[in-house]
Design an enzyme around this catalytic site. Sequence first.
Site, PDB file in Angstrom:
ATOM      1  N   LYS A 113       0.809  -0.812   0.106  1.00  0.00           N
ATOM      2  CA  LYS A 113       0.462  -0.009  -0.245  1.00  0.00           C
ATOM      3  C   LYS A 113       0.710   1.027  -0.105  1.00  0.00           C
ATOM      4  CE  LYS A 113      -4.421  -1.710   2.402  1.00  0.00           C
ATOM      5  NZ  LYS A 113      -4.841  -1.591   2.821  1.00  0.00           N
ATOM      6  N   LYS A 194      -5.770 -11.674  -9.714  1.00  0.00           N
ATOM      7  CA  LYS A 194      -6.464 -12.393  -8.682  1.00  0.00           C
ATOM      8  C   LYS A 194      -8.172 -10.741  -8.886  1.00  0.00           C
ATOM      9  CE  LYS A 194      -8.283 -12.351  -4.354  1.00  0.00           C
ATOM     10  NZ  LYS A 194      -7.683 -11.692  -2.208  1.00  0.00           N
ATOM     11  N   LYS A 197     -11.635  -4.570  -8.091  1.00  0.00           N
ATOM     12  CA  LYS A 197     -11.612  -3.069  -8.114  1.00  0.00           C
ATOM     13  C   LYS A 197     -10.674  -2.255  -8.354  1.00  0.00           C
ATOM     14  CE  LYS A 197     -13.183  -2.755  -4.305  1.00  0.00           C
ATOM     15  NZ  LYS A 197     -14.361  -2.617  -2.890  1.00  0.00           N
TER      16      LYS A 197
END
Length: 327
Positions: A113, A194, A197
């Site tokens: 992140k 995977k 969004k």
Amino acid sequence: MNKKTLFSGIQPTGEIHIGNYLGALKNWVNLQSQYNCIYSVVDLHAITIYYDPAKYQETILNTAMDLLAIGINPKKSILFVQSQVPQHTELCWLFNSLVPIAELERMTQFKDKAAEHKENINAGLFDYPVLQAADILLYKTAMVPVGQDQLQHLELTNTVVKKFNNKFGKYFEEIKPIINEGARIMSLTNPEKKMSKSLGPNNYIALNDAPEIIRKKIMSAVTDTGPAGAAMSAGVKNLFDLLKLFGATAAYEKLMSAYDNKTLKYAELKSELAETVIVQLKPIQEKRKKLENNKKQVIKILANGAVQAEKIAQKNMAEIKQKMGLL
Ligand code: TRP
């Protein structure tokens, strides 16, 4: 009968897709009969990355309505919004004094992140796993259903358990993850990755996508990636997996034998899958519409969930503070 306590959380970051549903949330529904389940919309976690404060209440409510629509039952389980139970942040602070910085620096999700949001590497993002440990241990949880990507955070939670017990006397039990094996749903447009969004709306099917959108997305799913003549491509395998996970066993067998005989037309597989997904999502979507028309009731369910959660949290917090010499 003394059922064990189970806790899990979901971040309110927008639409829930069938990857989330089949990979984790469907299991949350089933676990309700076996455990005392506590499910939280973890709004305090999601503010560690970009979010829109003006729309945040709506996003949180949408996530809660999705959970209710798939079958989280407030009569059986506690469903609440994390920030409505202040003990989560309080316990996070107490745990901060137990967790070595070096352990947090190892967290792959933090590193990922931080790389993705270079302009906003805040202290909350770094401390995220400690808040997660607080979520879990506040309820003296035994079991935690999560995706594979959360295992490191659960290990950190168990580090907190050990450190706390060593320093202040035995209080917490080690937690156990529940991993939903075999339900790793891949992107429709990029089946090596995977379903997520972050890859854009065409790579996933949202729980609330309308039938014509579902048809369009599935009909344009990528099938043939990789070298010709190789084993089944990731895209085709993903469509077959979805067919099976949505319960179309007979169609799955029939189309799979066509695949083996090399007579399968991908369009057939796709349209079978699209119709299956549409039928399976229909009751969820209908329930969701009803909730949408009765938001006041949803807000009441969440407020009631927070009251129930806080009752447990208050009792445990007092014990924890006593152990730590704070009471
Ligand atoms: N970090 C989890 C995720 O991104 C969400 C979460 C927050 C959670 N607190 C939790 C999951 C406690 C399980 C238990 O999926």
